[in-house]
Design a protein around this motif. Sequence first.
Motif, PDB file in Angstrom:
ATOM      1  N   ARG A   1       0.820  -1.213   0.000  1.00  0.00           N
ATOM      2  CA  ARG A   1       0.000   0.000   0.000  1.00  0.00           C
ATOM      3  C   ARG A   1       0.857   1.267   0.000  1.00  0.00           C
ATOM      4  NH1 ARG A   1      -3.367  -0.397   5.227  1.00  0.00           N
ATOM      5  NH2 ARG A   1      -1.579  -1.661   5.904  1.00  0.00           N
ATOM      6  N   ASP A   2       2.057   1.173   0.565  1.00  0.00           N
ATOM      7  CA  ASP A   2       2.916   2.348   0.698  1.00  0.00           C
ATOM      8  C   ASP A   2       4.352   1.924   0.403  1.00  0.00           C
ATOM      9  OD1 ASP A   2       3.870   4.876   1.330  1.00  0.00           O
ATOM     10  OD2 ASP A   2       3.872   4.506   3.490  1.00  0.00           O
ATOM     11  N   PRO A   3       4.666   1.682  -0.869  1.00  0.00           N
ATOM     12  CA  PRO A   3       5.950   1.056  -1.210  1.00  0.00           C
ATOM     13  C   PRO A   3       7.187   1.858  -0.817  1.00  0.00           C
ATOM     14  CG  PRO A   3       4.828   1.854  -3.180  1.00  0.00           C
ATOM     15  CD  PRO A   3       3.837   1.931  -2.064  1.00  0.00           C
TER      16      PRO A   3
ATOM     17  N   GLY B   1      31.176   0.971  14.539  1.00  0.00           N
ATOM     18  CA  GLY B   1      31.614  -0.154  13.731  1.00  0.00           C
ATOM     19  C   GLY B   1      30.646  -0.595  12.653  1.00  0.00           C
ATOM     20  N   THR B   2      29.518   0.102  12.500  1.00  0.00           N
ATOM     21  CA  THR B   2      28.538  -0.277  11.480  1.00  0.00           C
ATOM     22  C   THR B   2      28.721   0.574  10.230  1.00  0.00           C
ATOM     23  OG1 THR B   2      26.858   1.233  12.384  1.00  0.00           O
ATOM     24  CG2 THR B   2      26.899  -1.027  13.224  1.00  0.00           C
ATOM     25  N   ARG B   3      28.008   0.182   9.185  1.00  0.00           N
ATOM     26  CA  ARG B   3      28.110   0.882   7.900  1.00  0.00           C
ATOM     27  C   ARG B   3      26.714   1.102   7.336  1.00  0.00           C
ATOM     28  NH1 ARG B   3      33.430   0.338   6.095  1.00  0.00           N
ATOM     29  NH2 ARG B   3      32.921   0.580   3.890  1.00  0.00           N
ATOM     30  N   GLY B   4      26.604   2.110   6.472  1.00  0.00           N
ATOM     31  CA  GLY B   4      25.321   2.406   5.854  1.00  0.00           C
ATOM     32  C   GLY B   4      25.490   2.745   4.387  1.00  0.00           C
ATOM     33  N   GLY B   5      24.393   2.603   3.644  1.00  0.00           N
ATOM     34  CA  GLY B   5      24.463   2.934   2.228  1.00  0.00           C
ATOM     35  C   GLY B   5      23.138   2.760   1.530  1.00  0.00           C
ATOM     36  N   ILE B   6      23.172   3.011   0.232  1.00  0.00           N
ATOM     37  CA  ILE B   6      21.999   2.846  -0.641  1.00  0.00           C
ATOM     38  C   ILE B   6      22.420   1.828  -1.696  1.00  0.00           C
ATOM     39  CG2 ILE B   6      20.417   3.992  -2.234  1.00  0.00           C
ATOM     40  CD1 ILE B   6      20.923   6.599  -0.696  1.00  0.00           C
TER      41      ILE B   6
ATOM     42  N   PRO C   1      14.139   6.197  -5.518  1.00  0.00           N
ATOM     43  CA  PRO C   1      13.517   7.521  -5.622  1.00  0.00           C
ATOM     44  C   PRO C   1      13.307   8.162  -4.259  1.00  0.00           C
ATOM     45  CG  PRO C   1      11.887   5.791  -6.009  1.00  0.00           C
ATOM     46  CD  PRO C   1      13.227   5.131  -6.005  1.00  0.00           C
ATOM     47  N   TRP C   2      13.171   7.319  -3.236  1.00  0.00           N
ATOM     48  CA  TRP C   2      12.976   7.799  -1.872  1.00  0.00           C
ATOM     49  C   TRP C   2      14.196   8.558  -1.341  1.00  0.00           C
ATOM     50  CZ3 TRP C   2      16.984   5.730   0.657  1.00  0.00           C
ATOM     51  CH2 TRP C   2      17.510   4.530   0.183  1.00  0.00           C
ATOM     52  N   GLY C   3      15.337   8.455  -2.046  1.00  0.00           N
ATOM     53  CA  GLY C   3      16.544   9.131  -1.588  1.00  0.00           C
ATOM     54  C   GLY C   3      16.573  10.617  -1.879  1.00  0.00           C
ATOM     55  N   VAL C   4      15.657  11.109  -2.717  1.00  0.00           N
ATOM     56  CA  VAL C   4      15.676  12.529  -3.093  1.00  0.00           C
ATOM     57  C   VAL C   4      15.604  13.460  -1.882  1.00  0.00           C
ATOM     58  CG1 VAL C   4      14.411  14.334  -4.317  1.00  0.00           C
ATOM     59  CG2 VAL C   4      14.869  12.157  -5.440  1.00  0.00           C
TER      60      VAL C   4
ATOM     61  N   LEU D   1      25.113  11.364  -4.127  1.00  0.00           N
ATOM     62  CA  LEU D   1      25.233  10.727  -5.438  1.00  0.00           C
ATOM     63  C   LEU D   1      26.190   9.534  -5.389  1.00  0.00           C
ATOM     64  CD1 LEU D   1      25.203  13.725  -7.926  1.00  0.00           C
ATOM     65  CD2 LEU D   1      23.555  11.851  -7.777  1.00  0.00           C
ATOM     66  N   GLU D   2      27.255   9.649  -4.611  1.00  0.00           N
ATOM     67  CA  GLU D   2      28.156   8.502  -4.461  1.00  0.00           C
ATOM     68  C   GLU D   2      27.409   7.309  -3.874  1.00  0.00           C
ATOM     69  OE1 GLU D   2      32.396   7.253  -2.310  1.00  0.00           O
ATOM     70  OE2 GLU D   2      31.569   9.261  -2.027  1.00  0.00           O
ATOM     71  N   LEU D   3      26.578   7.563  -2.861  1.00  0.00           N
ATOM     72  CA  LEU D   3      25.785   6.489  -2.267  1.00  0.00           C
ATOM     73  C   LEU D   3      24.875   5.841  -3.302  1.00  0.00           C
ATOM     74  CD1 LEU D   3      24.651   8.154   1.096  1.00  0.00           C
ATOM     75  CD2 LEU D   3      26.343   6.332   0.845  1.00  0.00           C
ATOM     76  N   MET D   4      24.177   6.674  -4.071  1.00  0.00           N
ATOM     77  CA  MET D   4      23.175   6.162  -4.997  1.00  0.00           C
ATOM     78  C   MET D   4      23.796   5.496  -6.224  1.00  0.00           C
ATOM     79  SD  MET D   4      20.461   9.343  -4.785  1.00  0.00           S
ATOM     80  CE  MET D   4      18.958   8.512  -5.282  1.00  0.00           C
TER      81      MET D   4
END
Length: 285
Positions: free
Chosen positions: A112-114, A153-158, A168-171, A183-186
């Motif tokens: 319902r809410d992707p 010690g953790t990491r994050g990204g797209i 698209p949710w990254g905008v 932009l590097e992440l995406m």
Amino acid sequence: MPGRGETAPEPGATQEQELSMNAVDSPTAPVSFRIDDGVATISIDRPDQRNALSIAVCERLLDLWEEVETNQAIRVAIITSSDCGTFSAGMDLKEAARIRAETGKDMLEMLRDPFHERMRKVSKPIIAAMTGHFTAGGMVLAANSDIRVGMQGTRGGISEAKVGRGSPWGVPMLWMLPQPFLLELMLTGDLHPIERFHQLGFVNYIEPDPDGVRGRARQVARTIADNAPLTVWAAKKSVGAAMDLGCEQGLEAAKRFHERVYASADAVEGPRAFAEKRAPRWIGA
């Protein structure tokens, strides 16, 4: 004034009402939910799947964001997950592959809410207590929160570029991170140390372990829940309006939101409590 689908804080529930609202979901549910003295805690409980976002999880989260918005006993919410080293690995790709094979449809078509847009529209503050790595849908939950606590010690990204998906949710993150880094992440899908997100201001605090992460999140939540609810509501609305409208129009919108604050009984109670050297008694009106 509250926007569509949003409510401003109203007088808090009585102690009896709040106790009756305190609830913990079945331990077998993929998402648990509880309310404790104005603070709602939502926890994704799929450690064997690295807290991946299945259809059941996504649908439950959508319902719970509506509950957070409308339940007057809730002043602030924390989103977290079970301890497995990953806050959330994002979409459950195994389930997505099965759905594609069985129905020919993309998993997003079943939701319902992707893109978790209801979470973004919650008018109450949301704190992400990230007790592990965060990527893809895990980054969505982080980005849609207002304050973020991460773990050393953790990491994050797209990571969508590595699996042929999209972000698209990254905008809206363009208002949270420098454009070159976003932009590097995406574009690369690479993960980066949480310390970099902290240096850039995306993560508010880094704690050494899961208990420290949740403890810090509860500490911040408690501070927010004890503050004047209308002022908290107007602050979040004002920042969101500035992101949407730009500086000048955002300032005008912020002034309109704060008209209700300055005209409230709480605006009288705050200075009076300060002068009388006592804790204020907020009524949210």
